[in-house]
Design a protein around this motif. Structure first.
Motif, mmCIF file in Angstrom:
data_model
loop_
_atom_site.group_PDB
_atom_site.id
_atom_site.type_symbol
_atom_site.label_atom_id
_atom_site.label_comp_id
_atom_site.label_asym_id
_atom_site.label_seq_id
_atom_site.Cartn_x
_atom_site.Cartn_y
_atom_site.Cartn_z
ATOM 1 N N LEU A 157 -2.343 33.195 -9.065
ATOM 2 C CA LEU A 157 -2.641 34.224 -8.372
ATOM 3 C C LEU A 157 -1.655 34.922 -7.509
ATOM 4 N N SER A 158 -0.326 34.486 -7.892
ATOM 5 C CA SER A 158 0.775 34.844 -7.049
ATOM 6 C C SER A 158 0.872 36.489 -7.405
ATOM 7 N N LYS A 159 1.850 36.986 -6.432
ATOM 8 C CA LYS A 159 2.054 38.468 -6.355
ATOM 9 C C LYS A 159 3.578 38.583 -6.186
ATOM 10 N N VAL A 160 4.149 39.547 -6.815
ATOM 11 C CA VAL A 160 5.643 39.742 -6.253
ATOM 12 C C VAL A 160 5.795 40.066 -4.727
ATOM 13 N N ASN A 161 4.740 41.059 -4.443
ATOM 14 C CA ASN A 161 4.418 41.358 -3.015
ATOM 15 C C ASN A 161 3.212 42.189 -2.942
ATOM 16 N N PRO A 162 2.480 42.122 -1.788
ATOM 17 C CA PRO A 162 1.357 42.944 -1.726
ATOM 18 C C PRO A 162 1.436 44.060 -1.974
ATOM 19 N N PRO A 163 0.446 44.995 -2.844
ATOM 20 C CA PRO A 163 0.735 46.464 -3.006
ATOM 21 C C PRO A 163 1.000 47.290 -1.770
#
Length: 383
Positions: A157-163
């Protein structure tokens, strides 16, 4: 460390490792993206923190700071075995890797090492999320490249960064996860526990501080503040408006200077056995968290020989304790993992309400996977 008689042979470890790495290379299932996390039918949500795996090259990577009798057979595969054991014992709803997942300076291929490090979580099909430490990027991939690889792995559920903040936020891996109320309860579509993940960086880019540890930047604190306020509005609005603010937890790698406030004597549980490796610059993130008031505890890694929790101005500051065997440690002082459990209030109708309490303990990699330092970090009612 577990007794030698209870451990699988090195060859079996090797076969297990190869198998799990192969699983890592499988396509990302569609369900891994946009997954909704919720409290269980037992009214609990359990998080396993894995701090400082320092994974390198598998069976050829030797352990650090273990007893002489353990040295000959000890490798990264002991880290893999410990994770499998603790997952089986605790059955967490979410695993959080708080950085230094790989020890970049000893890694030949960052992708292979990352795959192997996260393999047990992936094989267990447990949702997981990772932030980066100060050693992850010291191999063949940059911090951005590492996060771009991590978000492609199964069940993360990781993200590169929040959109909504990708155009301005510092670092990589900043993220928020919302934990909804129990299934079939009136709060199933409302977040009752909010998790924040932040990139605390590696080393300062300021020339005069180039060899000093980094810190959580103003842009990240702004994103946290805005996200916290938005989540509070959602918590308070129809349908099923709730009073106050849903509690939160924050995870990152490098501790902030306020961790210096505690030692083995004044911490509520746990020990200090080394200095706090914080930035020399105080970014004010502690003050930001206290001002918002929703985050009840922060959990960090970085300093492997510290595993205490201490409360300062209503905020618990907790170390995970060193997990990995290729990480520095202390011979005879078992590697460990931190578990956090949030419990819901039981409503008179038999269903579940909002969060009642947040508890924690640690699991040791000894023969019995001993549980130590159980404590309540926060409760919605007077203690």
């Amino acid at each position: 460390m577990a007794d030698n008689k209870t451990k699988t042979s090195l060859f079996d470890f090797f076969l297990l490792s190869v198998f799990l790495v192969c699983l890592c290379l499988a396509p990302v299932p569609a369900s891994a993206q946009g997954r909704k996390l919720s409290f269980g039918v037992n009214g609990q949500f359990k998080i396993l923190q894995v701090a400082d795996m320092h994974y390198a090259n598998g069976g050829t990577t030797r352990c650090q700071n273990v007893l002489p009798s353990q040295m000959a057979h000890c490798s990264d595969l002991n880290t893999t075995a410990f994770m499998s054991r603790v997952m089986a014992a605790e059955k967490p709803d979410l695993i959080v890797f708080t950085g230094d997942n790989i020890f970049g300076s000893n890694v030949k291929d960052a992708v292979k090492s990352m795959n192997a490090a996260f393999a047990p979580a992936i094989a267990a099909k447990i949702p997981w999320v990772a932030v980066l430490g100060n050693h992850d990027q010291e191999s063949t991939l940059s911090r951005q490249e590492l996060m771009k690889h991590i978000v492609k792995l199964p069940n993360t559920l990781s993200k590169v960064n929040p959109p909504e903040a990708a155009h301005y936020i510092d670092g990589f891996g900043n993220n928020n996860l919302q934990i909804h109320g129990a299934v079939e309860s009136s709060l199933h579509n409302k977040s009752v526990l909010n998790l924040y993940f932040l990139d605390s960086g590696d080393y300062s880019s300021i020339t005069s501080l180039s060899k000093k540890y980094d810190w959580i930047k103003t842009s990240q604190q702004f994103w946290f503040d805005q996200t916290s306020k938005r989540l509070q509005k959602e918590y308070n609005k129809e349908p099923n408006p709730q009073q106050g603010t849903a509690p939160g937890l924050a995870y990152f790698h490098i501790p902030f200077p306020e961790f210096w406030s505690f030692d083995s004597k004044n911490a509520s549980k746990g020990v200090r056995q080394e200095e706090t490796g914080s930035a020399t610059t105080n970014s004010g993130f502690f003050t930001t968290l206290v001002a918002r008031g929703d985050v009840k505890s922060v959990f960090v890694g970085h300093d492997h020989l510290n595993d205490f929790c201490g409360e300062l101005k209503g905020l618990n500051l907790c170390y995970g304790g060193g997990f990995g065997y290729h990480a520095y440690g202390k011979a005879g002082w078992e590697r460990r993992a931190r578990v956090v459990v949030a419990d819901l209030n039981k409503k008179g109708t038999g269903s579940w309400g909002d969060v009642k309490s947040i508890r924690t303990w640690k699991r040791l990699d000894d023969q019995h996977l001993s549980v130590i330092d159980e404590q309540v970090l926060w409760t919605s009612s007077p203690k």
